[in-house]
Scaffold this motif. Structure first.
Motif, short mmCIF file in Angstrom:
data_model
loop_
_atom_site.label_atom_id
_atom_site.label_comp_id
_atom_site.label_asym_id
_atom_site.label_seq_id
_atom_site.Cartn_x
_atom_site.Cartn_y
_atom_site.Cartn_z
N VAL A 1 -2.07 12.45 6.23
CA VAL A 1 -0.61 12.49 6.22
C VAL A 1 -0.06 11.22 5.59
CG1 VAL A 1 1.45 12.63 7.68
CG2 VAL A 1 -0.56 13.99 8.23
N LEU A 2 -0.60 10.07 5.99
CA LEU A 2 -0.17 8.79 5.41
C LEU A 2 -0.49 8.73 3.92
CD1 LEU A 2 -1.13 6.26 8.21
CD2 LEU A 2 1.16 6.84 7.43
N ARG B 1 4.64 4.69 12.22
CA ARG B 1 5.12 5.15 13.53
C ARG B 1 5.14 6.68 13.60
NH1 ARG B 1 10.13 3.14 13.48
NH2 ARG B 1 9.32 1.05 13.72
N ARG B 2 5.64 7.33 12.52
CA ARG B 2 5.68 8.79 12.50
C ARG B 2 4.27 9.39 12.51
NH1 ARG B 2 8.98 11.02 7.76
NH2 ARG B 2 8.18 9.18 6.74
N PRO C 1 0.34 14.92 16.95
CA PRO C 1 -0.55 15.26 18.07
C PRO C 1 -1.91 14.56 17.93
CG PRO C 1 0.52 17.23 17.22
CD PRO C 1 0.88 16.11 16.29
N LEU C 2 -2.54 14.29 19.06
CA LEU C 2 -3.78 13.52 19.07
C LEU C 2 -4.91 14.17 18.29
CD1 LEU C 2 -3.86 12.23 22.74
CD2 LEU C 2 -3.41 10.93 20.68
N ILE D 1 0.82 -1.21 0.00
CA ILE D 1 0.00 0.00 0.00
C ILE D 1 0.86 1.27 0.00
CG2 ILE D 1 -2.03 -1.08 1.03
CD1 ILE D 1 -1.23 0.08 3.71
N GLY D 2 2.17 1.08 -0.15
CA GLY D 2 3.07 2.23 -0.31
C GLY D 2 3.54 2.86 0.99
N LEU D 3 3.53 2.09 2.07
CA LEU D 3 3.96 2.63 3.37
C LEU D 3 5.05 1.75 3.97
CD1 LEU D 3 0.48 3.45 4.92
CD2 LEU D 3 2.12 5.07 3.99
#
Length: 113
Positions: free
Chosen positions: A66-67, A52-53, A58-59, A44-46
């Motif tokens: 972002v992913l 992890r990043r 922040p919550l 899936i390209g990750l």
């Protein structure tokens, strides 16, 4: 005179709660991604580091856009290699068999630490 539409305080609070709930739900889904194998993440390209990043954000920030951005950036870097290979396989261009080999170092982009 310019008219600016204003949302009521209730609507603003409702939207903030909805965004927070969506970020919470998506963060739980990203935790499930962390449990996948490295080969599944690569499909899936990750990478595990990407996940992890994203979880270190922040919550109140939704990690899924972002992913998606990171995976899209990797796909853009990988796309010319794939397009070149497709052209070779479908005969639109003649080439030697050695040119169809994609080296692992070319296929996997290096991530910044």
């Amino acid at each position: 005179m310019t008219h600016f539409a204003r949302q009521s305080l209730t609507a603003t609070i409702g939207h903030a709660i909805a965004r927070a709930w969506r970020a919470y739900k998506n963060r739980r889904e990203v935790v499930k991604l962390y449990e996948m194998s490295d080969s599944q993440l690569e499909d899936i390209g990750l990478t595990r580091g990407d996940v992890r990043r994203a979880l270190q954000l922040p919550l109140f920030i939704d990690p899924t856009p972002v992913l998606n951005t990171w995976a899209d950036q990797k796909r853009v870097r990988f796309r010319p290699i794939v397009q070149d290979r497709l052209q070779l396989e479908f005969g639109t261009r003649s080439a030697s068999p050695e040119s169809t080999v994609i080296k692992l170092s070319e296929r996997k982009p290096k991530l910044a630490a």
